[in-house]
Every structure is written in C-alpha cells, then in structure tokens.
Motif scaffolding. Sequence first.
Motif, mmCIF file in Angstrom:
data_model
loop_
_atom_site.group_PDB
_atom_site.id
_atom_site.type_symbol
_atom_site.label_atom_id
_atom_site.label_comp_id
_atom_site.label_asym_id
_atom_site.label_seq_id
_atom_site.Cartn_x
_atom_site.Cartn_y
_atom_site.Cartn_z
ATOM 1 N N TRP A 360 37.577 36.636 12.440
ATOM 2 C CA TRP A 360 37.266 37.373 13.668
ATOM 3 C C TRP A 360 36.210 38.443 13.408
ATOM 4 C CZ3 TRP A 360 40.410 41.756 16.221
ATOM 5 C CH2 TRP A 360 40.030 41.932 17.550
ATOM 6 N N VAL A 361 36.432 39.246 12.373
ATOM 7 C CA VAL A 361 35.486 40.315 12.038
ATOM 8 C C VAL A 361 34.102 39.742 11.744
ATOM 9 C CG1 VAL A 361 34.916 42.069 10.315
ATOM 10 C CG2 VAL A 361 37.231 41.955 11.258
ATOM 11 N N ALA A 362 34.062 38.683 10.928
ATOM 12 C CA ALA A 362 32.778 38.085 10.555
ATOM 13 C C ALA A 362 32.045 37.550 11.778
ATOM 14 C CB ALA A 362 33.001 36.966 9.538
ATOM 15 N N GLY A 363 32.780 36.894 12.673
ATOM 16 C CA GLY A 363 32.155 36.340 13.873
ATOM 17 C C GLY A 363 31.676 37.404 14.841
ATOM 18 N N VAL A 364 32.426 38.492 14.937
ATOM 19 C CA VAL A 364 32.000 39.592 15.815
ATOM 20 C C VAL A 364 30.746 40.258 15.258
ATOM 21 C CG1 VAL A 364 32.642 41.879 16.651
ATOM 22 C CG2 VAL A 364 34.279 40.004 16.814
ATOM 23 N N LEU A 365 30.699 40.484 13.956
ATOM 24 C CA LEU A 365 29.533 41.129 13.356
ATOM 25 C C LEU A 365 28.263 40.291 13.514
ATOM 26 C CD1 LEU A 365 31.020 42.659 10.084
ATOM 27 C CD2 LEU A 365 29.995 43.910 11.985
ATOM 28 N N SER A 366 28.413 38.993 13.521
ATOM 29 C CA SER A 366 27.224 38.132 13.665
ATOM 30 C C SER A 366 26.787 37.985 15.113
ATOM 31 C CB SER A 366 27.513 36.746 13.082
ATOM 32 O OG SER A 366 28.393 36.025 13.921
ATOM 33 N N GLY A 367 27.668 38.371 16.043
ATOM 34 C CA GLY A 367 27.346 38.188 17.458
ATOM 35 C C GLY A 367 27.842 36.886 18.032
ATOM 36 N N ARG A 368 28.468 36.046 17.219
ATOM 37 C CA ARG A 368 28.989 34.775 17.712
ATOM 38 C C ARG A 368 30.197 34.989 18.608
ATOM 39 N NH1 ARG A 368 32.919 31.432 15.846
ATOM 40 N NH2 ARG A 368 33.170 32.640 13.916
ATOM 41 N N ILE A 369 30.980 36.020 18.300
ATOM 42 C CA ILE A 369 32.148 36.384 19.092
ATOM 43 C C ILE A 369 31.883 37.749 19.716
ATOM 44 C CG2 ILE A 369 34.633 36.831 19.044
ATOM 45 C CD1 ILE A 369 34.738 35.125 16.465
ATOM 46 N N VAL A 370 32.184 37.888 20.993
ATOM 47 C CA VAL A 370 31.878 39.127 21.715
ATOM 48 C C VAL A 370 33.166 39.897 21.991
ATOM 49 C CG1 VAL A 370 30.841 40.121 23.781
ATOM 50 C CG2 VAL A 370 29.872 38.035 22.777
ATOM 51 N N LEU A 371 33.172 41.169 21.612
ATOM 52 C CA LEU A 371 34.302 42.041 21.903
ATOM 53 C C LEU A 371 34.233 42.559 23.333
ATOM 54 C CD1 LEU A 371 34.489 44.311 18.705
ATOM 55 C CD2 LEU A 371 36.104 42.519 19.349
ATOM 56 N N PRO A 372 35.387 42.963 23.894
ATOM 57 C CA PRO A 372 35.343 43.667 25.174
ATOM 58 C C PRO A 372 34.589 44.992 25.036
ATOM 59 C CG PRO A 372 37.574 42.948 24.638
ATOM 60 C CD PRO A 372 36.757 42.766 23.398
ATOM 61 N N LEU A 373 34.278 45.616 26.151
ATOM 62 C CA LEU A 373 33.636 46.929 26.123
ATOM 63 C C LEU A 373 34.572 47.957 25.493
ATOM 64 C CD1 LEU A 373 32.104 46.967 29.715
ATOM 65 C CD2 LEU A 373 30.880 46.597 27.559
ATOM 66 N N PRO A 374 34.035 49.006 24.885
ATOM 67 C CA PRO A 374 34.903 50.022 24.259
ATOM 68 C C PRO A 374 35.985 50.551 25.197
ATOM 69 C CG PRO A 374 32.633 50.394 23.625
ATOM 70 C CD PRO A 374 32.605 49.291 24.635
ATOM 71 N N LYS A 375 35.637 50.780 26.453
ATOM 72 C CA LYS A 375 36.620 51.281 27.409
ATOM 73 C C LYS A 375 37.758 50.287 27.588
ATOM 74 C CE LYS A 375 37.124 52.720 32.246
ATOM 75 N NZ LYS A 375 36.425 52.883 33.553
ATOM 76 N N GLU A 376 37.412 49.001 27.653
ATOM 77 C CA GLU A 376 38.436 47.970 27.826
ATOM 78 C C GLU A 376 39.314 47.849 26.590
ATOM 79 O OE1 GLU A 376 35.901 44.699 28.646
ATOM 80 O OE2 GLU A 376 35.785 45.096 30.798
ATOM 81 N N MET A 377 38.709 47.958 25.412
ATOM 82 C CA MET A 377 39.502 47.921 24.179
ATOM 83 C C MET A 377 40.453 49.110 24.115
ATOM 84 S SD MET A 377 37.033 46.447 21.139
ATOM 85 C CE MET A 377 35.579 47.445 21.452
#
Length: 466
Positions: A360-377
Amino acid sequence: MDMASSSLQRLAMMPVQVSRSSRNVAVIGAGAAGLVAARELRREGHKVVVYEQGQKVGGTWIYDPNAESDPLGLDPSRAIVQSSLYDSLRTNLPREVMGFRDYPFVAKEGKGRDPRRFPGHREVFLYLEDFARDFEILEFVRFETEVLHVGMEEGKWIVKSRKRAGADGDDPLIDSDEVYDGVVICNGHFTEPRIAEIPGIDSWPGKQMHSHNYRVPDPFRDQVVVLIGSSSSGADISRDIARVAKEVHIAVRSITNETIGKQPGYENIWLHSMIKGAHGDGTVVFQDGSSVLPDVVLHCTGYKYHFPFLDTHDIVTVDDNRVGPLYKHVFPPLLAPWLSFIGLPWKVIPLPMFEFQSKWVAGVLSGRIVLPLPKEMMEDVENFYSKLEAAGWPKRYTHNMADYQFEYNDWLATECGCSVSEEWRKQMYEATGRSKQARPETYRDLWEDQNLISQANEDFPQYKLR
C-alpha cells in the motif's frame, strides 16, 4: 438507462491510469517490516536506503543472550539491547501462516535449521536472512548505522545518522545528513518496556525485572516469583521458570474465581487476580486477598511505541501507546504519503500484514494508489477513535487488531489490487487459537488441521521469486 449514463457507468468501472513516480525513500529498521517494505518499494520503482543499527537483518528475531544493565529497562542511559527473545521461545503460530505470502516459510534442510511446524526463534531469523538474500535487499542496508533524527525541512525529509567506520568499537563515528522524499518507519515495538504500576513498590525490598531482559530460567532457581501478565510471552516464561523456581505466582487482570489458585498439572504455579500492593516487609498482596513473599517481580506487561529520532512538531504523538493520528494505522493525514509506519498493529499474524501495508505504502508513493484528502483521512481516524471510546476500549489498545486483522488485510489487498487473504490461512489461525486454548502445553506439537496444511502446500508452489 440511456447511452450517456451507460458510458459513464462503464467509465467509472475502468481502472484509473496514474503515471508512476520514482521516489527516494528511507526505511528505518531492517527487521521483518523493514525488509518487506524495502522489497515492495523497489518493486514499485523507488530508490531505497535501509538504516539498521545492528550488524544483521532480522530485528527482534536476532537472539542476544545479553540483557540490559537496568533489568526494568527504565534507565535512559542504559545500553539498549534491541531484542526481547528468550532462549526457549518457539513461535506460537505455525510456519504456514507466518510467512510472507509470496515467500512461504517452508522447512529447509541444512545445519542449524529447525523443521518443526512451530520452530524456535532462530529458524525465523534464518528465514528473514533467506528473504533478504533472495530478494537482493542486503545491498541496500546500511548496517551499524544509528538514526539520530528524522525531520522535515522545506518539503523534504532529512535523516541524520551515525555510522561506525569499521567493526572495531573504537573506530571513529561518521555522521551523515541525507535528503529523502519519504520515510517509512519500521523500527519495531519490542524494546521499550511498559511497567505495571504497583502501589507501594518503591518500598518493596525485592528485585524487579521486565520480560525484555529475560533469557533463561536459571537465575530463578529455588526462588519465589510473581509474574505479571497473561500474554503469550507471559505464559511461556511462567512455564519456563517453573522448571527451576520454588513457586511461580501469576497476576492477571481478567480472571474468574474458578481459575484462581494452583494450576492443574503444576505443583508450583498459582494464578491470582492483579496485585493490590507491595509492602516494605517484602510481601505482595493480590486483589483476591492472598499474599506471597516473593524474591522477584517479573513484568510481562508489554512495550511502548518509541520513536526517539522522529520529529514531526507534534503532528504525530504517542499518547498512552496510541500512535496517532494515523489513517489505517499507517499514514499521518497531514504528512501523507511522505511519512508512514509499518508494523504497529499487534495481536496479529505480523509478516503478511507487513506485506500488505508495504504494498500500500509503495503504491501510494508512486501515485498508482490515491489516498483520500487529508480532511477525509482525519475524519476516518476520528470516527475510529470514537468507536473505540464508545466500546470502552482504552487508548493503549488502539493498535490491538485481534478482532479484525483479516478484514483490515483484505481492505489493504483491495486497495493494492492484489488477492485477499487465503481462506486456509484464516481457518488455520483460528484453529491454532482453539488448540492453544485447549492444549497450551502440547498445541505446538499436536494438531488437527492437516487438511489446512495440505491446502497451504498446494498453494505454495505457485509463488516464484520476482
């Protein structure tokens, strides 16, 4: 449904194509979490440096016969021993369940290997060494390098470290400051002891120690020991000590009147409610009204999350052993995705969870996986905390995932686009728990889930190094 709506629906179901970015990432720690984090980051195309203050990979699975100078582990000036392993430790999970999903923990032949289904600690260490070698991670690990400070400056993470110039302890130190896009914290949480609060203990004349510094039972020969805690390590250590001690008295929080007293099958183990107080005459009194005159009080009371090198300007804090705020126990919303934590949850099968979190971390850092907005998190974190509070769950149990680890793992798997946990793994974990409860003395050597073992062994050949 009109054609426009149908097209929009099909478009919504299509995977979003996101261009990948390669990041420069620091991983703190070369234990199981750090090793799989490094592998997944490299698989995703990132550049990785792993900082490890020891001489080997393996983290808490490196057995060190030495104990700390302060047996309670409270003196900040003590020379810290990283590992908490005791000599007799065997895994409390079968090897089929324990291993990384695409690197099965199968028995191997060779000198010093332990083929048992529930092997000793050295076999886990050798498995992690094999993993690091087979995935060529060792070349990215900086051994004997202590991380002194991790902080953000002008949108980048600065890692300040100190390395010895050679193997000799008298060699000069080399300090370095290096810049990274992201930092993944994998330093474990089995080094900084938590100590039970006992009224009157300061005037009690006996010896105290924490299980972090327990190695072998010999020092307890012919002694009366009060052991606090009923975790897996507490159960193991109490039986280990009982082989040589005069008496072992176990104090636990959750107990029924039916279980208080001498334990079946033992002549020198008693179970008590929690300690009420300790006194200057040497006695320890339990809440059930009984008392003993022990030589030693042994705290098997767990550990604190501890990140002495990390400076987030109080964006991330440790409050009563709650590391937060963290989205899904990994990302601080205000610092995501550039800071992450692997391996915080406990009462879980650790290695497969580390693997899911790392993907998960690796995919988020590459941009392949998108996190919710900071407010939503942050809203998700606050909702999670509210549920814990409503259930009467104390802060220190925030990362206790005993009841929902597979649900969590499967959520991560879905986010990463990989397969969810195998059904045999879930069933085997539950079967082992039942067996341990029913046969605490023999569950490691007698089992009744052969059908699940067969399913696991059918799955394993499909995995190849890649």
